[in-house]
Design an enzyme around this catalytic site. Sequence first.
Site, PDB file in Angstrom:
ATOM      1  CG  HIS A  81      -9.453  14.404 -16.035  1.00 30.24           C
ATOM      2  ND1 HIS A  81      -9.317  15.742 -15.753  1.00 30.24           N
ATOM      3  CD2 HIS A  81      -8.601  14.157 -17.062  1.00 30.24           C
ATOM      4  CE1 HIS A  81      -8.433  16.284 -16.569  1.00 30.24           C
ATOM      5  NE2 HIS A  81      -7.977  15.339 -17.366  1.00 30.24           N
ATOM      6  CG  ASN A 154      -6.154  20.088 -18.568  1.00 28.25           C
ATOM      7  OD1 ASN A 154      -7.058  19.341 -18.229  1.00 28.25           O
ATOM      8  ND2 ASN A 154      -5.098  19.671 -19.253  1.00 28.25           N
ATOM      9  CE1 TYR A 368      -8.925  13.104 -23.913  1.00 26.56           C
ATOM     10  CE2 TYR A 368     -10.827  13.883 -22.701  1.00 26.56           C
ATOM     11  CZ  TYR A 368      -9.470  13.872 -22.905  1.00 26.56           C
ATOM     12  OH  TYR A 368      -8.654  14.640 -22.108  1.00 26.56           O
TER      13      TYR A 368
END
Length: 509
Positions: A81, A154, A368
Amino acid sequence: MKTILLFMLVVAMMPLAPGASDDAVSNASGSVLTTGQGHPIFDNNNSLTVGERGPTLLQDIEFIEKIANFDRERIPERVVHAKGAGAFGYFQVYEPMTNYTKAKFLQDPDQKTPVFVRFSTVAGGRGSADTVRDVRGFATKFYTEEGNYDIVGNDLPVFFIRDAIKFPDLVHAVKAEPHNNIPSSSTGHNNFWDFISQTPESTHMLTWVFSDRGTPASYRMMEGFGVNTYVWVNSEGQAVYVKYHWKPALGVKNFDHQNAYRIAGEDPDYLVRDLWDAIERGESVEYELYVQMMNISEELNQTFDPLDDTKTWPEDQFPLMPVGKMVLDRNPDNFFTQVEQAAFCPANLVPGIELSADKMLQGRVFSYADTQRYRLGVNFKDLPTNRSLATVANNQRDGAMQTKIFNGSINFAPSSQGGLISATEAGVPYEPYVQGNITRETIYKTDDFSQARERYLAMNETEKEHLAGNLVADLKWVTKPEIQRLAIDNIIAQIDEGLAATISEALGL
Protein backbone atom coordinates in the site's frame (compact mmCIF):
# COMPACT_ATOMS: atom_id res chain seq x y z
CA MET A 1 53.63 -28.92 5.25
CA LYS A 2 51.33 -31.93 5.70
CA THR A 3 50.75 -30.87 9.30
CA ILE A 4 49.73 -27.38 8.19
CA LEU A 5 47.34 -28.73 5.52
CA LEU A 6 45.81 -31.15 8.02
CA PHE A 7 45.30 -28.30 10.52
CA MET A 8 43.62 -26.14 7.85
CA LEU A 9 41.29 -28.99 6.90
CA VAL A 10 40.28 -29.58 10.52
CA VAL A 11 39.58 -25.87 11.03
CA ALA A 12 37.50 -25.72 7.86
CA MET A 13 35.35 -28.60 9.11
CA MET A 14 34.75 -27.09 12.55
CA PRO A 15 31.39 -25.36 13.23
CA LEU A 16 31.41 -21.60 13.71
CA ALA A 17 31.87 -20.46 17.29
CA PRO A 18 28.91 -18.78 19.04
CA GLY A 19 28.66 -15.18 17.84
CA ALA A 20 30.68 -15.84 14.69
CA SER A 21 29.09 -15.18 11.31
CA ASP A 22 29.35 -16.40 7.78
CA ASP A 23 28.46 -13.85 5.10
CA ALA A 24 27.39 -16.52 2.64
CA VAL A 25 23.78 -17.60 3.32
CA SER A 26 22.46 -20.66 1.53
CA ASN A 27 18.75 -21.31 1.07
CA ALA A 28 19.30 -24.29 -1.17
CA SER A 29 16.25 -26.19 -2.34
CA GLY A 30 15.38 -28.89 0.17
CA SER A 31 17.00 -27.16 3.14
CA VAL A 32 15.02 -27.30 6.37
CA LEU A 33 13.09 -24.11 7.20
CA THR A 34 14.11 -22.68 10.58
CA THR A 35 13.55 -19.71 12.88
CA GLY A 36 16.17 -16.99 13.17
CA GLN A 37 17.71 -19.01 15.98
CA GLY A 38 18.03 -22.10 13.82
CA HIS A 39 15.14 -24.05 15.34
CA PRO A 40 13.34 -26.22 12.73
CA ILE A 41 9.84 -25.13 11.76
CA PHE A 42 7.43 -28.03 11.35
CA ASP A 43 4.39 -26.09 10.10
CA ASN A 44 4.82 -22.85 8.16
CA ASN A 45 1.23 -22.56 7.00
CA ASN A 46 -0.94 -22.58 10.12
CA SER A 47 -0.88 -20.28 13.12
CA LEU A 48 -0.96 -21.65 16.67
CA THR A 49 -4.60 -21.42 17.69
CA VAL A 50 -7.10 -22.58 20.27
CA GLY A 51 -8.75 -25.34 18.27
CA GLU A 52 -8.63 -25.39 14.50
CA ARG A 53 -10.59 -22.14 14.11
CA GLY A 54 -8.78 -19.86 16.52
CA PRO A 55 -8.21 -17.40 18.02
CA THR A 56 -4.47 -17.11 17.43
CA LEU A 57 -2.21 -17.27 20.46
CA LEU A 58 0.43 -14.67 21.30
CA GLN A 59 2.72 -17.52 22.35
CA ASP A 60 3.11 -18.52 18.70
CA ILE A 61 6.77 -17.49 18.61
CA GLU A 62 7.27 -18.68 15.05
CA PHE A 63 4.46 -16.48 13.73
CA ILE A 64 5.53 -13.49 15.84
CA GLU A 65 9.14 -13.74 14.63
CA LYS A 66 8.04 -14.18 11.03
CA ILE A 67 5.55 -11.31 10.93
CA ALA A 68 7.69 -8.98 13.08
CA ASN A 69 10.67 -9.43 10.76
CA PHE A 70 8.40 -8.95 7.76
CA ASP A 71 7.02 -5.69 9.20
CA ARG A 72 10.56 -4.27 9.35
CA GLU A 73 11.69 -5.09 5.82
CA ARG A 74 11.35 -1.61 4.33
CA ILE A 75 12.50 1.82 5.50
CA PRO A 76 10.55 4.06 5.47
CA GLU A 77 8.17 3.23 2.62
CA ARG A 78 5.20 1.00 3.38
CA VAL A 79 5.93 -2.61 2.46
CA VAL A 80 2.50 -2.77 0.82
CA HIS A 81 0.00 0.00 0.00
CA ALA A 82 2.95 2.34 -0.64
CA LYS A 83 1.25 4.64 -3.14
CA GLY A 84 -1.99 6.24 -2.16
CA ALA A 85 -4.35 9.20 -2.07
CA GLY A 86 -6.37 10.58 0.83
CA ALA A 87 -9.35 12.78 1.56
CA PHE A 88 -11.32 14.04 4.56
CA GLY A 89 -15.05 14.13 5.11
CA TYR A 90 -17.77 12.88 7.41
CA PHE A 91 -20.01 9.87 8.09
CA GLN A 92 -23.68 9.87 9.09
CA VAL A 93 -25.67 6.87 10.23
CA TYR A 94 -29.20 6.52 8.77
CA GLU A 95 -30.92 4.99 11.79
CA PRO A 96 -29.74 4.10 15.31
CA MET A 97 -27.97 0.73 15.34
CA THR A 98 -28.85 0.21 19.01
CA ASN A 99 -30.19 -3.30 18.46
CA TYR A 100 -26.85 -4.45 17.08
CA THR A 101 -24.07 -2.31 18.56
CA LYS A 102 -23.52 0.20 21.34
CA ALA A 103 -20.89 2.11 19.30
CA LYS A 104 -21.92 5.74 19.84
CA PHE A 105 -21.06 6.99 16.35
CA LEU A 106 -23.66 4.56 14.95
CA GLN A 107 -26.62 5.92 16.95
CA ASP A 108 -27.46 9.54 16.09
CA PRO A 109 -28.57 10.32 12.49
CA ASP A 110 -27.95 14.03 13.09
CA GLN A 111 -24.32 13.52 14.09
CA LYS A 112 -21.56 13.90 11.52
CA THR A 113 -18.51 11.86 12.50
CA PRO A 114 -15.28 13.19 10.88
CA VAL A 115 -13.46 10.65 8.70
CA PHE A 116 -10.23 10.30 6.76
CA VAL A 117 -9.94 7.79 3.90
CA ARG A 118 -6.79 6.53 2.22
CA PHE A 119 -7.02 4.71 -1.12
CA SER A 120 -3.97 2.87 -2.40
CA THR A 121 -2.44 0.33 -4.70
CA VAL A 122 -0.79 -2.63 -2.98
CA ALA A 123 2.13 -4.21 -4.84
CA GLY A 124 3.96 -1.25 -6.39
CA GLY A 125 6.18 1.31 -4.71
CA ARG A 126 5.44 5.01 -4.26
CA GLY A 127 6.44 5.81 -7.84
CA SER A 128 4.41 3.07 -9.53
CA ALA A 129 1.49 3.63 -11.88
CA ASP A 130 -2.05 3.85 -10.51
CA THR A 131 -3.85 1.76 -13.11
CA VAL A 132 -1.80 -1.44 -13.15
CA ARG A 133 -3.62 -4.63 -12.20
CA ASP A 134 -3.63 -4.85 -8.43
CA VAL A 135 -5.72 -4.96 -5.29
CA ARG A 136 -6.66 -1.48 -3.99
CA GLY A 137 -6.71 -0.46 -0.37
CA PHE A 138 -9.78 1.29 1.05
CA ALA A 139 -8.99 2.37 4.63
CA THR A 140 -11.36 4.56 6.67
CA LYS A 141 -10.57 6.27 9.97
CA PHE A 142 -13.57 7.46 12.02
CA TYR A 143 -12.75 10.17 14.61
CA THR A 144 -15.44 9.23 17.13
CA GLU A 145 -16.15 10.56 20.62
CA GLU A 146 -14.98 7.21 21.99
CA GLY A 147 -11.68 7.26 20.11
CA ASN A 148 -10.60 6.40 16.59
CA TYR A 149 -12.15 3.46 14.76
CA ASP A 150 -10.54 2.05 11.60
CA ILE A 151 -12.07 -0.11 8.88
CA VAL A 152 -8.98 -1.23 6.98
CA GLY A 153 -10.18 -2.97 3.83
CA ASN A 154 -9.72 -3.50 0.11
CA ASP A 155 -11.71 -3.00 -3.08
CA LEU A 156 -12.32 -6.76 -3.43
CA PRO A 157 -14.43 -8.84 -1.02
CA VAL A 158 -12.00 -11.75 -0.56
CA PHE A 159 -8.26 -12.27 -0.14
CA PHE A 160 -5.53 -14.63 -1.36
CA ILE A 161 -5.00 -16.43 1.95
CA ARG A 162 -6.90 -17.29 5.13
CA ASP A 163 -4.08 -17.32 7.70
CA ALA A 164 -1.82 -14.33 8.47
CA ILE A 165 1.23 -16.56 8.92
CA LYS A 166 1.32 -16.86 5.12
CA PHE A 167 1.15 -13.11 4.47
CA PRO A 168 4.93 -12.52 4.28
CA ASP A 169 5.19 -15.36 1.75
CA LEU A 170 2.35 -13.93 -0.33
CA VAL A 171 3.88 -10.45 -0.44
CA HIS A 172 7.36 -11.81 -1.15
CA ALA A 173 5.89 -13.76 -4.07
CA VAL A 174 3.89 -10.76 -5.35
CA LYS A 175 6.78 -8.30 -5.15
CA ALA A 176 9.60 -8.08 -7.69
CA GLU A 177 11.86 -11.11 -7.81
CA PRO A 178 14.78 -10.55 -5.42
CA HIS A 179 17.64 -11.27 -7.81
CA ASN A 180 16.74 -8.62 -10.41
CA ASN A 181 13.95 -6.48 -8.86
CA ILE A 182 11.68 -7.17 -11.87
CA PRO A 183 8.79 -6.50 -12.31
CA SER A 184 8.34 -3.58 -9.96
CA SER A 185 4.52 -3.48 -9.80
CA SER A 186 3.10 -6.54 -11.52
CA THR A 187 2.39 -10.17 -10.71
CA GLY A 188 3.57 -11.29 -14.14
CA HIS A 189 6.57 -13.35 -13.04
CA ASN A 190 7.64 -16.82 -11.95
CA ASN A 191 7.49 -16.37 -8.20
CA PHE A 192 3.90 -15.14 -7.98
CA TRP A 193 2.47 -17.89 -10.14
CA ASP A 194 4.63 -20.51 -8.45
CA PHE A 195 3.18 -19.47 -5.08
CA ILE A 196 -0.36 -19.31 -6.43
CA SER A 197 -0.09 -22.75 -8.03
CA GLN A 198 0.77 -24.15 -4.60
CA THR A 199 -1.91 -22.16 -2.76
CA PRO A 200 -5.35 -23.31 -3.95
CA GLU A 201 -7.14 -21.07 -1.44
CA SER A 202 -6.14 -18.15 -3.73
CA THR A 203 -8.36 -19.37 -6.56
CA HIS A 204 -11.42 -17.32 -5.64
CA MET A 205 -9.33 -14.14 -5.36
CA LEU A 206 -7.94 -14.69 -8.87
CA THR A 207 -11.45 -14.47 -10.35
CA TRP A 208 -11.73 -10.99 -8.83
CA VAL A 209 -8.30 -9.44 -9.31
CA PHE A 210 -7.94 -10.76 -12.88
CA SER A 211 -11.37 -9.55 -13.87
CA ASP A 212 -11.73 -5.89 -14.76
CA ARG A 213 -12.22 -5.27 -11.01
CA GLY A 214 -8.42 -5.43 -10.85
CA THR A 215 -8.16 -2.17 -12.83
CA PRO A 216 -10.65 0.36 -11.36
CA ALA A 217 -11.25 3.52 -13.37
CA SER A 218 -11.62 5.82 -10.36
CA TYR A 219 -11.39 5.71 -6.59
CA ARG A 220 -14.72 7.56 -6.70
CA MET A 221 -16.29 4.59 -8.48
CA MET A 222 -14.75 1.72 -6.55
CA GLU A 223 -16.35 -0.54 -3.97
CA GLY A 224 -14.74 -1.18 -0.60
CA PHE A 225 -14.92 -4.23 1.64
CA GLY A 226 -13.81 -4.88 5.21
CA VAL A 227 -12.87 -8.43 4.04
CA ASN A 228 -12.45 -9.60 7.64
CA THR A 229 -15.35 -10.56 9.92
CA TYR A 230 -15.98 -8.33 12.95
CA VAL A 231 -18.30 -8.58 15.95
CA TRP A 232 -20.92 -6.01 16.83
CA VAL A 233 -22.08 -6.03 20.47
CA ASN A 234 -25.10 -4.18 21.87
CA SER A 235 -25.57 -2.88 25.43
CA GLU A 236 -27.19 -6.18 26.44
CA GLY A 237 -24.05 -8.11 25.56
CA GLN A 238 -25.67 -9.68 22.49
CA ALA A 239 -23.27 -10.16 19.59
CA VAL A 240 -23.48 -10.69 15.83
CA TYR A 241 -20.87 -11.19 13.12
CA VAL A 242 -20.66 -8.38 10.53
CA LYS A 243 -19.02 -7.83 7.14
CA TYR A 244 -18.54 -4.28 5.83
CA HIS A 245 -19.36 -3.09 2.29
CA TRP A 246 -18.80 0.41 0.87
CA LYS A 247 -20.92 1.20 -2.24
CA PRO A 248 -19.97 4.27 -4.35
CA ALA A 249 -22.82 6.64 -5.15
CA LEU A 250 -21.54 6.98 -8.73
CA GLY A 251 -21.61 3.22 -9.31
CA VAL A 252 -18.70 0.94 -10.15
CA LYS A 253 -16.52 1.63 -13.19
CA ASN A 254 -13.44 -0.28 -14.32
CA PHE A 255 -10.93 -0.19 -17.16
CA ASP A 256 -10.26 -3.09 -19.46
CA HIS A 257 -6.69 -4.36 -19.73
CA GLN A 258 -5.76 -2.26 -22.77
CA ASN A 259 -7.02 1.06 -21.42
CA ALA A 260 -5.55 0.48 -17.95
CA TYR A 261 -2.06 -0.08 -19.33
CA ARG A 262 -2.36 2.74 -21.88
CA ILE A 263 -3.24 5.21 -19.11
CA ALA A 264 -0.43 3.84 -16.92
CA GLY A 265 1.97 5.11 -19.57
CA GLU A 266 0.18 8.40 -20.23
CA ASP A 267 -0.57 9.39 -16.62
CA PRO A 268 0.89 7.16 -13.86
CA ASP A 269 -0.99 9.26 -11.25
CA TYR A 270 -4.39 8.96 -12.91
CA LEU A 271 -6.43 7.72 -9.92
CA VAL A 272 -4.78 10.08 -7.43
CA ARG A 273 -5.32 13.03 -9.79
CA ASP A 274 -8.93 12.05 -10.49
CA LEU A 275 -9.85 12.05 -6.79
CA TRP A 276 -8.00 15.29 -6.05
CA ASP A 277 -9.44 17.16 -9.05
CA ALA A 278 -13.01 16.08 -8.32
CA ILE A 279 -12.87 17.38 -4.75
CA GLU A 280 -11.13 20.59 -5.87
CA ARG A 281 -14.01 21.17 -8.29
CA GLY A 282 -16.40 20.96 -5.34
CA GLU A 283 -17.79 17.55 -6.24
CA SER A 284 -18.61 15.43 -3.22
CA VAL A 285 -17.38 11.86 -3.28
CA GLU A 286 -19.97 9.65 -1.61
CA TYR A 287 -20.26 6.04 -0.48
CA GLU A 288 -22.92 4.11 1.39
CA LEU A 289 -21.94 1.73 4.17
CA TYR A 290 -23.75 -1.60 4.27
CA VAL A 291 -23.25 -4.58 6.53
CA GLN A 292 -24.02 -8.24 6.28
CA MET A 293 -24.97 -9.81 9.61
CA MET A 294 -24.84 -13.38 10.83
CA ASN A 295 -25.90 -14.74 14.18
CA ILE A 296 -22.85 -16.30 15.78
CA SER A 297 -24.93 -19.39 16.53
CA GLU A 298 -25.30 -19.89 12.77
CA GLU A 299 -21.62 -19.95 11.85
CA LEU A 300 -21.08 -23.70 12.05
CA ASN A 301 -24.24 -24.39 10.03
CA GLN A 302 -22.79 -22.90 6.84
CA THR A 303 -21.22 -24.85 3.98
CA PHE A 304 -18.19 -22.56 4.33
CA ASP A 305 -16.37 -21.05 7.28
CA PRO A 306 -17.69 -17.49 7.81
CA LEU A 307 -14.30 -16.43 9.21
CA ASP A 308 -12.44 -17.56 6.06
CA ASP A 309 -11.28 -14.48 4.14
CA THR A 310 -11.19 -16.40 0.86
CA LYS A 311 -15.00 -16.71 1.00
CA THR A 312 -17.92 -14.32 0.57
CA TRP A 313 -21.22 -14.59 2.44
CA PRO A 314 -24.11 -15.26 0.03
CA GLU A 315 -26.20 -12.09 -0.14
CA ASP A 316 -29.45 -14.02 -0.59
CA GLN A 317 -28.88 -15.60 2.84
CA PHE A 318 -27.24 -12.60 4.49
CA PRO A 319 -28.67 -9.50 2.78
CA LEU A 320 -26.94 -6.14 2.77
CA MET A 321 -28.37 -3.73 5.34
CA PRO A 322 -27.79 0.02 4.79
CA VAL A 323 -26.09 1.71 7.73
CA GLY A 324 -25.10 5.22 6.65
CA LYS A 325 -23.35 7.41 4.14
CA MET A 326 -19.83 8.81 3.90
CA VAL A 327 -19.04 12.07 2.11
CA LEU A 328 -15.47 13.07 1.19
CA ASP A 329 -15.29 16.80 0.53
CA ARG A 330 -11.85 18.06 1.57
CA ASN A 331 -8.40 17.41 0.15
CA PRO A 332 -5.39 17.25 2.48
CA ASP A 333 -3.35 20.41 3.02
CA ASN A 334 -0.05 18.56 3.15
CA PHE A 335 0.38 15.13 1.61
CA PHE A 336 3.25 13.93 3.76
CA THR A 337 1.80 14.98 7.10
CA GLN A 338 -1.76 13.90 6.47
CA VAL A 339 -1.56 11.03 3.95
CA GLU A 340 1.93 9.55 4.01
CA GLN A 341 2.01 9.53 7.82
CA ALA A 342 -1.53 8.19 8.16
CA ALA A 343 -1.52 4.99 10.21
CA PHE A 344 -4.42 2.52 10.16
CA CYS A 345 -4.90 -0.62 12.20
CA PRO A 346 -7.79 -3.07 12.68
CA ALA A 347 -6.99 -2.97 16.41
CA ASN A 348 -8.33 0.62 16.54
CA LEU A 349 -11.74 -0.30 17.96
CA VAL A 350 -14.49 1.44 19.93
CA PRO A 351 -16.89 -0.05 22.50
CA GLY A 352 -19.51 -2.08 20.68
CA ILE A 353 -17.17 -3.36 17.94
CA GLU A 354 -14.85 -6.28 18.63
CA LEU A 355 -12.63 -8.79 16.87
CA SER A 356 -13.65 -12.20 15.63
CA ALA A 357 -11.30 -15.21 15.59
CA ASP A 358 -10.68 -14.65 11.85
CA LYS A 359 -7.05 -15.81 11.47
CA MET A 360 -6.14 -13.05 9.02
CA LEU A 361 -7.69 -10.41 11.28
CA GLN A 362 -5.89 -11.76 14.34
CA GLY A 363 -2.54 -11.43 12.57
CA ARG A 364 -3.33 -7.97 11.15
CA VAL A 365 -4.14 -6.64 14.62
CA PHE A 366 -0.53 -7.24 15.62
CA SER A 367 1.16 -6.56 12.30
CA TYR A 368 -0.37 -3.17 11.45
CA ALA A 369 0.38 -1.53 14.79
CA ASP A 370 3.84 -3.09 14.85
CA THR A 371 4.53 -1.74 11.37
CA GLN A 372 3.48 1.79 12.37
CA ARG A 373 5.68 1.74 15.47
CA TYR A 374 8.61 0.74 13.28
CA ARG A 375 7.85 3.03 10.37
CA LEU A 376 6.70 6.19 12.17
CA GLY A 377 7.89 5.67 15.75
CA VAL A 378 6.21 4.65 18.95
CA ASN A 379 4.34 7.97 19.19
CA PHE A 380 2.77 7.69 15.71
CA LYS A 381 -0.67 8.06 17.32
CA ASP A 382 0.08 11.72 18.09
CA LEU A 383 0.69 12.69 14.44
CA PRO A 384 -2.05 14.96 13.07
CA THR A 385 -4.00 12.51 10.91
CA ASN A 386 -3.77 9.76 13.53
CA ARG A 387 -4.63 11.90 16.55
CA SER A 388 -7.86 11.06 18.33
CA LEU A 389 -10.44 13.81 18.83
CA ALA A 390 -11.42 12.08 22.07
CA THR A 391 -9.34 12.78 25.19
CA VAL A 392 -6.30 10.51 25.45
CA ALA A 393 -5.03 9.69 28.93
CA ASN A 394 -2.58 6.88 29.68
CA ASN A 395 0.69 6.09 31.38
CA GLN A 396 2.67 5.70 28.17
CA ARG A 397 5.66 8.04 28.29
CA ASP A 398 8.84 8.92 26.43
CA GLY A 399 9.85 7.18 23.21
CA ALA A 400 11.00 8.64 19.91
CA MET A 401 9.44 11.99 18.96
CA GLN A 402 7.49 12.46 22.19
CA THR A 403 6.08 16.01 22.02
CA LYS A 404 3.77 16.07 25.04
CA ILE A 405 4.72 17.53 28.41
CA PHE A 406 3.27 15.46 31.24
CA ASN A 407 2.52 16.90 34.70
CA GLY A 408 2.81 15.07 37.99
CA SER A 409 4.87 12.19 39.28
CA ILE A 410 2.48 9.26 38.72
CA ASN A 411 3.05 7.22 35.56
CA PHE A 412 1.77 3.87 36.79
CA ALA A 413 -1.36 2.18 38.12
CA PRO A 414 -2.65 1.29 40.60
CA SER A 415 -1.34 4.01 42.88
CA SER A 416 -2.33 5.26 46.33
CA GLN A 417 -1.29 8.77 45.19
CA GLY A 418 -4.00 9.16 42.62
CA GLY A 419 -3.48 8.88 38.86
CA LEU A 420 -5.60 7.30 36.17
CA ILE A 421 -8.31 4.73 36.86
CA SER A 422 -10.02 2.18 34.58
CA ALA A 423 -13.27 3.14 32.87
CA THR A 424 -16.59 1.66 33.86
CA GLU A 425 -17.98 -0.40 31.01
CA ALA A 426 -21.46 0.61 29.88
CA GLY A 427 -23.86 -2.28 29.40
CA VAL A 428 -23.24 -6.01 29.58
CA PRO A 429 -19.82 -7.15 28.31
CA TYR A 430 -19.56 -9.72 25.53
CA GLU A 431 -17.57 -12.70 26.78
CA PRO A 432 -17.09 -15.32 24.05
CA TYR A 433 -16.28 -18.83 25.23
CA VAL A 434 -13.12 -20.42 23.81
CA GLN A 435 -11.85 -23.94 24.40
CA GLY A 436 -9.67 -26.31 22.44
CA ASN A 437 -6.30 -27.92 22.01
CA ILE A 438 -3.36 -25.64 21.21
CA THR A 439 -2.65 -26.71 17.67
CA ARG A 440 -1.59 -25.74 14.15
CA GLU A 441 -4.33 -26.78 11.76
CA THR A 442 -6.13 -25.65 8.67
CA ILE A 443 -9.83 -24.96 9.21
CA TYR A 444 -11.82 -28.02 8.19
CA LYS A 445 -14.14 -26.31 5.68
CA THR A 446 -11.56 -25.62 3.00
CA ASP A 447 -13.42 -25.91 -0.29
CA ASP A 448 -11.13 -23.67 -2.33
CA PHE A 449 -12.90 -23.80 -5.68
CA SER A 450 -16.72 -23.75 -5.45
CA GLN A 451 -17.14 -19.98 -4.96
CA ALA A 452 -14.57 -19.34 -7.71
CA ARG A 453 -16.57 -21.57 -10.09
CA GLU A 454 -19.82 -19.86 -9.12
CA ARG A 455 -18.35 -16.44 -9.78
CA TYR A 456 -16.99 -17.52 -13.16
CA LEU A 457 -20.31 -19.05 -14.22
CA ALA A 458 -22.10 -15.84 -13.20
CA MET A 459 -19.96 -13.76 -15.59
CA ASN A 460 -21.27 -12.77 -19.01
CA GLU A 461 -19.29 -13.72 -22.12
CA THR A 462 -17.42 -10.41 -22.27
CA GLU A 463 -16.36 -10.74 -18.65
CA LYS A 464 -15.18 -14.30 -19.26
CA GLU A 465 -13.16 -13.16 -22.28
CA HIS A 466 -11.57 -10.36 -20.26
CA LEU A 467 -10.70 -12.74 -17.41
CA ALA A 468 -9.00 -15.12 -19.84
CA GLY A 469 -7.17 -12.30 -21.58
CA ASN A 470 -5.98 -10.77 -18.32
CA LEU A 471 -4.68 -14.12 -17.08
CA VAL A 472 -2.82 -14.69 -20.36
CA ALA A 473 -1.37 -11.18 -20.22
CA ASP A 474 0.12 -11.99 -16.81
CA LEU A 475 1.14 -15.61 -17.37
CA LYS A 476 2.97 -14.81 -20.61
CA TRP A 477 5.72 -13.19 -18.51
CA VAL A 478 6.34 -16.43 -16.62
CA THR A 479 9.55 -17.79 -18.12
CA LYS A 480 9.24 -21.35 -16.81
CA PRO A 481 6.64 -23.44 -18.69
CA GLU A 482 6.42 -25.88 -15.79
CA ILE A 483 5.11 -23.07 -13.54
CA GLN A 484 2.60 -22.03 -16.21
CA ARG A 485 1.35 -25.62 -16.37
CA LEU A 486 1.11 -25.87 -12.58
CA ALA A 487 -0.93 -22.66 -12.44
CA ILE A 488 -3.26 -23.92 -15.16
CA ASP A 489 -3.64 -27.46 -13.81
CA ASN A 490 -3.77 -26.71 -10.08
CA ILE A 491 -5.77 -23.48 -10.14
CA ILE A 492 -7.36 -22.36 -13.42
CA ALA A 493 -8.66 -25.79 -14.46
CA GLN A 494 -10.39 -26.01 -11.09
CA ILE A 495 -12.39 -22.92 -12.05
CA ASP A 496 -13.32 -24.13 -15.52
CA GLU A 497 -11.76 -26.63 -17.94
CA GLY A 498 -12.69 -24.48 -20.92
CA LEU A 499 -10.96 -21.46 -19.38
CA ALA A 500 -7.86 -23.56 -18.76
CA ALA A 501 -7.86 -24.81 -22.36
CA THR A 502 -8.19 -21.26 -23.72
CA ILE A 503 -5.26 -20.04 -21.67
CA SER A 504 -3.12 -23.09 -22.49
CA GLU A 505 -3.67 -22.53 -26.19
CA ALA A 506 -2.90 -18.82 -25.95
CA LEU A 507 0.36 -19.59 -24.15
CA GLY A 508 1.31 -22.28 -26.65
CA LEU A 509 1.35 -25.06 -24.08
